[in-house]
Design an enzyme around this catalytic site. Structure first.
Site, PDB file in Angstrom:
ATOM      1  N   THR A  57      18.377   0.181  -3.028  1.00  0.00           N
ATOM      2  CA  THR A  57      18.976   1.055  -2.133  1.00  0.00           C
ATOM      3  C   THR A  57      18.366   0.887  -0.689  1.00  0.00           C
ATOM      4  O   THR A  57      17.201   0.524  -0.565  1.00  0.00           O
ATOM      5  CB  THR A  57      18.796   2.340  -2.229  1.00  0.00           C
ATOM      6  OG1 THR A  57      17.669   3.094  -2.272  1.00  0.00           O
ATOM      7  CG2 THR A  57      19.458   2.818  -3.610  1.00  0.00           C
ATOM      8  N   GLY A  58      19.087   0.974   0.395  1.00  0.00           N
ATOM      9  CA  GLY A  58      18.808   0.563   1.710  1.00  0.00           C
ATOM     10  C   GLY A  58      18.113  -0.706   2.103  1.00  0.00           C
ATOM     11  O   GLY A  58      17.030  -1.130   2.452  1.00  0.00           O
ATOM     12  N   TYR A  80      10.262  14.541   7.626  1.00  0.00           N
ATOM     13  CA  TYR A  80      10.141  13.361   6.936  1.00  0.00           C
ATOM     14  C   TYR A  80       8.793  13.320   5.995  1.00  0.00           C
ATOM     15  O   TYR A  80       8.992  12.945   4.864  1.00  0.00           O
ATOM     16  CB  TYR A  80       9.931  11.955   7.867  1.00  0.00           C
ATOM     17  CG  TYR A  80       9.641  10.795   7.260  1.00  0.00           C
ATOM     18  CD1 TYR A  80      10.409   9.853   6.756  1.00  0.00           C
ATOM     19  CD2 TYR A  80       8.300  10.163   7.151  1.00  0.00           C
ATOM     20  CE1 TYR A  80      10.154   8.954   6.104  1.00  0.00           C
ATOM     21  CE2 TYR A  80       8.003   8.953   6.797  1.00  0.00           C
ATOM     22  CZ  TYR A  80       8.896   8.309   6.081  1.00  0.00           C
ATOM     23  OH  TYR A  80       8.506   7.076   5.578  1.00  0.00           O
ATOM     24  N   SER A 111       5.827   7.211   1.424  1.00  0.00           N
ATOM     25  CA  SER A 111       5.253   7.087   2.473  1.00  0.00           C
ATOM     26  C   SER A 111       3.932   7.681   2.486  1.00  0.00           C
ATOM     27  O   SER A 111       3.475   8.833   1.770  1.00  0.00           O
ATOM     28  CB  SER A 111       6.102   7.837   3.648  1.00  0.00           C
ATOM     29  OG  SER A 111       5.152   7.766   4.877  1.00  0.00           O
ATOM     30  N   GLY A 114      14.575  -4.638   6.764  1.00  0.00           N
ATOM     31  CA  GLY A 114      13.125  -4.009   6.697  1.00  0.00           C
ATOM     32  C   GLY A 114      12.777  -4.480   5.314  1.00  0.00           C
ATOM     33  O   GLY A 114      12.578  -5.467   4.753  1.00  0.00           O
ATOM     34  N   ILE A 115      11.927  -3.252   5.177  1.00  0.00           N
ATOM     35  CA  ILE A 115      11.532  -3.356   3.565  1.00  0.00           C
ATOM     36  C   ILE A 115      12.389  -3.499   2.529  1.00  0.00           C
ATOM     37  O   ILE A 115      12.221  -4.121   1.699  1.00  0.00           O
ATOM     38  CB  ILE A 115      10.503  -1.735   3.308  1.00  0.00           C
ATOM     39  CG1 ILE A 115       9.288  -1.624   4.195  1.00  0.00           C
ATOM     40  CG2 ILE A 115      10.114  -1.890   1.739  1.00  0.00           C
ATOM     41  CD1 ILE A 115       8.915  -0.349   4.183  1.00  0.00           C
ATOM     42  N   GLY A 116      13.676  -2.769   2.721  1.00  0.00           N
ATOM     43  CA  GLY A 116      14.580  -3.045   1.673  1.00  0.00           C
ATOM     44  C   GLY A 116      15.185  -4.549   1.460  1.00  0.00           C
ATOM     45  O   GLY A 116      15.030  -5.299   0.290  1.00  0.00           O
TER      46      GLY A 116
END
Length: 256
Positions: free
Chosen positions: A13-14, A148, A135, A18-20
């Site tokens: 997902t995502g 967050y 995170s 970026g990281i995804g």
């Protein structure tokens, strides 16, 4: 090292940037077949072989089930990566219920819903691996990202609970906890550095430099470094690791 991921069916997902994106690229390089969920199908996703890109809004309660259905009747690995980290430079008192709900929904509930939809598929197959992108703020709460931080702490707790319930049935659940990563979330035009700069008058470059100074390596983590850790946790090379939360923050966390 052969991670044994060739031929695996992976849901990320995502995945659009970026990281995804780095996660998707990593699995493809290992020979896996990837179903990549993203709100927008980016050109980078479209050009990758071995990737089925699915446009989906994971903030919609129905989105995760739609994505899992698009993946079909086999999912070996789930990576819950989607999330947002809106900076709150004005402080806690300015964070409204609506802001809390938006952050909580995408950082926690999207993972809850996607995992809930994936687990029956994995259980029917006799096992699988789930990795959550968490995170460092789950254990280093920061008022700049108060909502967050709380959502990522809940996500880490969720992973631990799931690892205990489903570990005996062949499903491993782990988390990674990145510190600042060199993506648009931190360094983009609307990222953390730019937002803090607008609120405080500090130059964005100075905000970035301050974040780097908090890490003993003196640099941001690269997206591919986070992806490599996720691939390892998804593989059977460390098949007895479950319920773990691996920090990758350049030494920013100084406590044991």
């Amino acid at each position: 090292m052969n991670l044994g991921l060739a031929g695996k069916r992976v849901l990320v997902t995502g995945a659009g940037r970026g990281i995804g994106m780095a996660i998707v690229q990593g699995f493809v390089a290992e020979g896996a077949s990837v179903v990549a969920g993203s709100r927008t199908i980016t050109p980078e996703l479209e050009k990758l072989d071995g990737v089925t890109a699915v446009a989906v809004d994971l903030s919609d309660p129905e989105g995760p089930a739609q994505l899992v259905a698009a993946a079909g009747d086999r999912i070996d690995v789930l990576v819950n990566n989607v999330g947002i980290a809106p900076p709150r430079p004005q402080g806690f008192l300015e964070v409204t219920d609506e802001m809390w709900a938006t952050t909580w929904n995408l950082n926690l509930m999207s993972a809850v819903r996607t995992t809930r939809a994936v687990l029956p598929v994995m259980l029917a197959a006799g096992g699988g691996a789930i990795v959550n992108t968490g995170s460092v703020n789950s254990h280093l709460p920061d008022p700049l990202v108060v909502d967050y931080s709380a959502a990522k702490a809940a996500l880490a707790s969720l992973a631990k609970s799931l690892s205990k319930e489903f570990g005996p049935r062949g499903i491993r659940v782990n988390s990674v906890a990145p510190g600042p990563v060199a993506t648009d979330l931190w360094l983009g035009d609307k990222g953390v550095a730019a937002t803090v700069s607008a609120a405080t008058g500090l130059a964005a470059a100075d905000v970035e430099a301050g974040a780097k100074a908090a890490m003993v390596t003196g640099r941001f983590t690269r997206p591919d470094e986070v992806a490599d850790l996720i691939l390892l946790l998804a593989s059977d090379r460390i098949g007895n690791v479950t319920g773990a939360d691996y920090t990758i923050d350049g030494g920013m966390t100084t406590t044991l």
